[in-house]
Design a protein around this motif. Structure first.
Motif, PDB file in Angstrom:
ATOM      1  N   HIS A  51      -7.206   4.344   2.975  1.00 16.56           N
ATOM      2  CA  HIS A  51      -7.153   3.447   1.806  1.00 16.56           C
ATOM      3  C   HIS A  51      -6.727   4.203   0.552  1.00 16.56           C
ATOM      4  CE1 HIS A  51      -9.124   0.168   4.021  1.00 16.56           C
ATOM      5  NE2 HIS A  51      -9.829   1.120   4.582  1.00 16.56           N
ATOM      6  N   LYS A  52      -5.874   5.207   0.731  1.00 22.25           N
ATOM      7  CA  LYS A  52      -5.529   6.051  -0.413  1.00 22.25           C
ATOM      8  C   LYS A  52      -4.781   5.301  -1.501  1.00 22.25           C
ATOM      9  CE  LYS A  52      -1.528   8.127   1.957  1.00 22.25           C
ATOM     10  NZ  LYS A  52      -0.989   9.414   2.463  1.00 22.25           N
ATOM     11  N   SER A  53      -4.056   4.240  -1.150  1.00 16.98           N
ATOM     12  CA  SER A  53      -3.351   3.463  -2.181  1.00 16.98           C
ATOM     13  C   SER A  53      -4.345   2.856  -3.169  1.00 16.98           C
ATOM     14  CB  SER A  53      -2.496   2.359  -1.559  1.00 16.98           C
ATOM     15  OG  SER A  53      -3.299   1.465  -0.809  1.00 16.98           O
ATOM     16  N   GLU A  80      -8.464   8.354   3.368  1.00 15.67           N
ATOM     17  CA  GLU A  80      -7.077   8.538   3.811  1.00 15.67           C
ATOM     18  C   GLU A  80      -6.446   7.201   4.194  1.00 15.67           C
ATOM     19  OE1 GLU A  80      -3.569  10.336   4.447  1.00 15.67           O
ATOM     20  OE2 GLU A  80      -5.350  11.304   3.606  1.00 15.67           O
ATOM     21  N   LEU A 140      -5.506   5.697  -5.419  1.00 16.37           N
ATOM     22  CA  LEU A 140      -4.458   6.134  -6.343  1.00 16.37           C
ATOM     23  C   LEU A 140      -4.264   5.134  -7.478  1.00 16.37           C
ATOM     24  CD1 LEU A 140      -1.867   7.586  -3.812  1.00 16.37           C
ATOM     25  CD2 LEU A 140      -3.018   8.848  -5.631  1.00 16.37           C
ATOM     26  N   ALA A 167       0.832  -1.204   0.000  1.00 14.02           N
ATOM     27  CA  ALA A 167       0.000   0.000   0.000  1.00 14.02           C
ATOM     28  C   ALA A 167       0.868   1.256   0.000  1.00 14.02           C
ATOM     29  CB  ALA A 167      -0.936  -0.009   1.203  1.00 14.02           C
ATOM     30  N   ASN A 168       1.903   1.282   0.830  1.00 15.02           N
ATOM     31  CA  ASN A 168       2.792   2.445   0.903  1.00 15.02           C
ATOM     32  C   ASN A 168       3.538   2.670  -0.405  1.00 15.02           C
ATOM     33  OD1 ASN A 168       2.122   3.023   3.568  1.00 15.02           O
ATOM     34  ND2 ASN A 168       3.725   1.706   4.408  1.00 15.02           N
ATOM     35  N   LEU A 175      -5.774  13.690  -3.599  1.00 13.37           N
ATOM     36  CA  LEU A 175      -4.894  12.553  -3.869  1.00 13.37           C
ATOM     37  C   LEU A 175      -4.067  12.735  -5.136  1.00 13.37           C
ATOM     38  CD1 LEU A 175      -7.262   9.558  -3.022  1.00 13.37           C
ATOM     39  CD2 LEU A 175      -5.300  10.319  -1.706  1.00 13.37           C
ATOM     40  N   THR A 187       5.627  -0.903  -8.407  1.00 12.89           N
ATOM     41  CA  THR A 187       5.788  -1.564  -7.102  1.00 12.89           C
ATOM     42  C   THR A 187       6.145  -3.030  -7.350  1.00 12.89           C
ATOM     43  OG1 THR A 187       4.192  -0.078  -6.077  1.00 12.89           O
ATOM     44  CG2 THR A 187       4.646  -2.125  -4.913  1.00 12.89           C
ATOM     45  N   GLY A 203       1.311   3.792  -3.454  1.00 16.90           N
ATOM     46  CA  GLY A 203       0.957   5.201  -3.408  1.00 16.90           C
ATOM     47  C   GLY A 203       2.011   6.081  -4.054  1.00 16.90           C
ATOM     48  N   SER A 204       3.276   5.651  -3.999  1.00 13.56           N
ATOM     49  CA  SER A 204       4.378   6.430  -4.569  1.00 13.56           C
ATOM     50  C   SER A 204       4.747   6.005  -5.983  1.00 13.56           C
ATOM     51  CB  SER A 204       5.631   6.295  -3.683  1.00 13.56           C
ATOM     52  OG  SER A 204       5.384   6.759  -2.374  1.00 13.56           O
ATOM     53  N   TYR A 259       1.026   0.771  -9.319  1.00 10.51           N
ATOM     54  CA  TYR A 259       1.017  -0.702  -9.290  1.00 10.51           C
ATOM     55  C   TYR A 259       2.191  -1.274 -10.070  1.00 10.51           C
ATOM     56  CZ  TYR A 259      -0.570  -5.520  -9.865  1.00 10.51           C
ATOM     57  OH  TYR A 259      -0.647  -6.891  -9.861  1.00 10.51           O
TER      58      TYR A 259
END
Length: 204
Positions: free
Chosen positions: A106-108, A104, A111, A26-27, A176, A37, A30-31, A34
């Motif tokens: 579950h923002k991943s 907030e 995104l 998840a972290n 977001l 990661t 977000g950056s 998919y």
């Protein structure tokens, strides 16, 4: 008896490992999104071997599926956590605060859905589920407020609630996807200004 304790401990360890892997995914998602990661990055952040990820989830898509399932379970909990007080502005602010906090947490998911929705239609379905839950929550709230005489029965509930859900979703997407633009306002300002204006218009 010792065998039972050992089995219980193993199940608990597996749950902790699953949670670490899901949190790491998840972290990172977000950056990096998919695609960016990788299982190697997930393993490094979670502090596990890469093979552990495949053993527990069979890869990235398995992790995403588990996150969506957790998201859907927590939607139901969010709905149950809402209770009315009879104060129009306070109740609407409370309903929106639950929604903001949920996004907030579950923002991943949001995104990934915004960036790569065509690849994962199940994400779009999960987010639509949240919007429907929010609409149902607000519909129930507005009906209660009308019955208690706090709002006029002349209000077009479907239209007002659809406008509010759209406004909330726009706030979430802007925050977001475009966090550094001048258009974005804080959640607190959104509650203090936009929701206050919305409630004032309802009472007219």
């Amino acid at each position: 008896m010792q065998i039972m304790v050992s089995i219980g401990s193993s199940m608990m360890d597996n749950h902790v490992v699953d949670q670490k892997i899901m949190d790491a995914f998840a972290n990172l998602a977000g950056s990096y999104g998919y695609k960016g990661t990788t299982t190697r990055k997930i393993a490094q952040q979670a502090g596990v071997n890469e093979s552990t990820i495949f053993r527990h989830f069979s890869g990235k898509q398995g992790i995403l599926k588990a996150l969506i399932e957790r998201y859907q379970d927590e939607i139901n909990k969010a709905e149950l956590s809402f209770h009315t007080t009879g104060n129009v502005e306070m109740d609407i602010r409370h309903a929106i605060s639950i929604y903001q906090y949920f996004i907030e947490q579950h923002k991943s998911i949001f995104l990934i859905a915004l960036r790569e929705s065509s690849q994962f239609p199940e994400l779009g379905q999960a987010i639509q589920r949240l919007l429907l839950i929010q609409k149902e929550m607000l519909l129930k709230l507005f009906r209660n407020l009308i019955e208690q005489g706090h709002l006029s029965a002349q209000n077009n509930l479907e239209m007002e609630i659809s406008n509010l859900v759209l406004m909330n979703f726009s706030q979430a997407v802007l925050k977001l996807a475009y966090p550094n633009t001048s258009i974005v306002i804080s959640d607190q300002d959104y509650l203090d200004k936009n929701i206050q204006n919305f409630v004032s218009n309802l009472k007219k």
